[in-house]
Design a protein around this motif. Structure first.
Motif, PDB file in Angstrom:
ATOM      1  N   ASN A 103       0.749  -1.291   0.108  1.00 41.44           N
ATOM      2  CA  ASN A 103      -0.108   0.154   0.074  1.00 41.44           C
ATOM      3  C   ASN A 103       0.708   1.296  -0.093  1.00 41.44           C
ATOM      4  O   ASN A 103       0.257   2.545  -0.212  1.00 41.44           O
ATOM      5  N   GLY A 105       2.495   2.423  -2.366  1.00 41.17           N
ATOM      6  CA  GLY A 105       2.756   2.642  -3.625  1.00 41.17           C
ATOM      7  C   GLY A 105       4.486   2.723  -4.164  1.00 41.17           C
ATOM      8  O   GLY A 105       4.438   2.990  -5.533  1.00 41.17           O
ATOM      9  N   GLN A 106       5.273   2.370  -3.481  1.00 38.28           N
ATOM     10  CA  GLN A 106       6.396   2.463  -4.131  1.00 38.28           C
ATOM     11  C   GLN A 106       6.941   0.907  -4.472  1.00 38.28           C
ATOM     12  O   GLN A 106       6.601  -0.040  -4.048  1.00 38.28           O
ATOM     13  N   LYS A 110       6.897  -2.981  -3.220  1.00 39.63           N
ATOM     14  CA  LYS A 110       6.036  -4.056  -3.796  1.00 39.63           C
ATOM     15  C   LYS A 110       6.989  -5.322  -4.290  1.00 39.63           C
ATOM     16  O   LYS A 110       6.484  -6.489  -4.038  1.00 39.63           O
TER      17      LYS A 110
END
Length: 297
Positions: A103, A105-106, A110
């Motif tokens: 979560n 966003g990077q 991930k």
């Protein structure tokens, strides 16, 4: 068991034999490999072939399989190989951490989450029909650990996609079907795409009495998902911190009240962002290990 049967078994020595086998089983599971588990082997050409039959749920149990989630990945502090509490529908520190990483966003976060994702496995009782690499296994009952791909084939056999395909219960002793396990290596991993079920038939052409005897040899599956097989959240979190080489952040006394409602999981990311490239290179080195872990997928 009646007293008369107990006495009869005593005279035959069968009870003693069973106790000895159970002790040997306990010794094997605590130290070396679990002899209850069957694993296919590859031949010299790099392929594997065997014929097995999935057996019904053991006496007193509802499902013919046990579903298990686990984690296996390497960090700066070593390997993290643990059963996941999500198997029991409970919170697990790795899943909590992975959710936060995803979560963020990077892309780097991930990537880490992907490497630490859960592994899904199933356990079922099987009857080995044919095992050319180890013929001594034929005609015996074992536990078999397999992954989602084989489980999907089981589900597809029970719920065929097209109306002209016959639905079967792969675990049925009379109207089930042998499973032809065909394994080849694809990109260094075991691949089961060519595996499938044969035509429905009675297991090994056995009589009802013989089928009952085989069924009674099945091992309990519920033991795999008993609470005793899992560490507590706190124990897993401590192990995870050790593997990631993360020291939980101690809150400042002045902000202790503000942070009292926060979870301990976010602290696991502290100082971990700079480990991405390190972990990537270590995973490349240990790709063969992951290949072994993913054999049953």
């Amino acid at each position: 068991m009646s007293f008369a049967n107990l006495k009869k078994q005593s005279s035959l020595g069968s009870l003693t034999s069973k106790l000895v086998k159970e002790v040997e089983k306990m010794n094997n599971t605590s130290g070396g490999a679990d002899e209850r588990l069957w694993k296919p082997e590859m031949d010299k050409t790099g392929n594997g072939y065997a014929v097995i039959r999935f057996l019904p749920a053991p006496n007193g149990e509802d499902l013919p399989w046990a579903k298990m989630y686990s984690h296996a990945f390497q960090g700066p502090g070593g390997w993290y190989i643990e059963n996941s509490l999500t198997t029991l529908g409970q919170k697990d520190p790795v899943s909590d951490l992975n959710r936060e990483l995803w979560n963020s966003g990077q892309d780097t976060d991930k990537e880490i989450a992907r490497k630490q994702k859960r592994k899904l496995s199933y356990y079922s009782n099987i009857y080995v029909v044919k095992d050319e690499m180890n013929p001594e296994n034929e005609g015996k009952v074992f536990l078999y650990k397999y992954g989602k791909k084989i489980h999907d084939k089981i589900v597809a056999a029970a719920q065929p996609e097209f109306e002209d395909e016959q639905a079967i219960n792969p675990f049925d002793l009379w109207n089930g079907a042998d499973f032809r396990l065909k394994i080849c290596k694809v990109a260094g991993f075991w691949n089961y795409d060519k595996s499938g079920f044969a035509n429905p038939s009675t297991l090994a052409g056995k009589t009802d009495a013989e089928l009952e005897a085989t069924w009674k040899e099945c091992y309990s599956l519920k033991d795999f998902t008993s609470q005793s097989q899992f560490k507590t959240y706190e124990e897993l979190e401590t192990r995870l911190n050790s593997v990631l080489k993360v020291t939980p952040k101690r809150p400042d006394p002045e902000t202790l009240e503000e942070e009292s409602t926060s979870q301990s999981v976010p602290n696991l990311r502290t100082g971990f962002g700079d480990k991405v490239e390190s972990l990537k290179s270590e995973e490349d080195v240990d790709l063969s290990y992951f290949a072994k872990l993913a054999e049953e997928d």
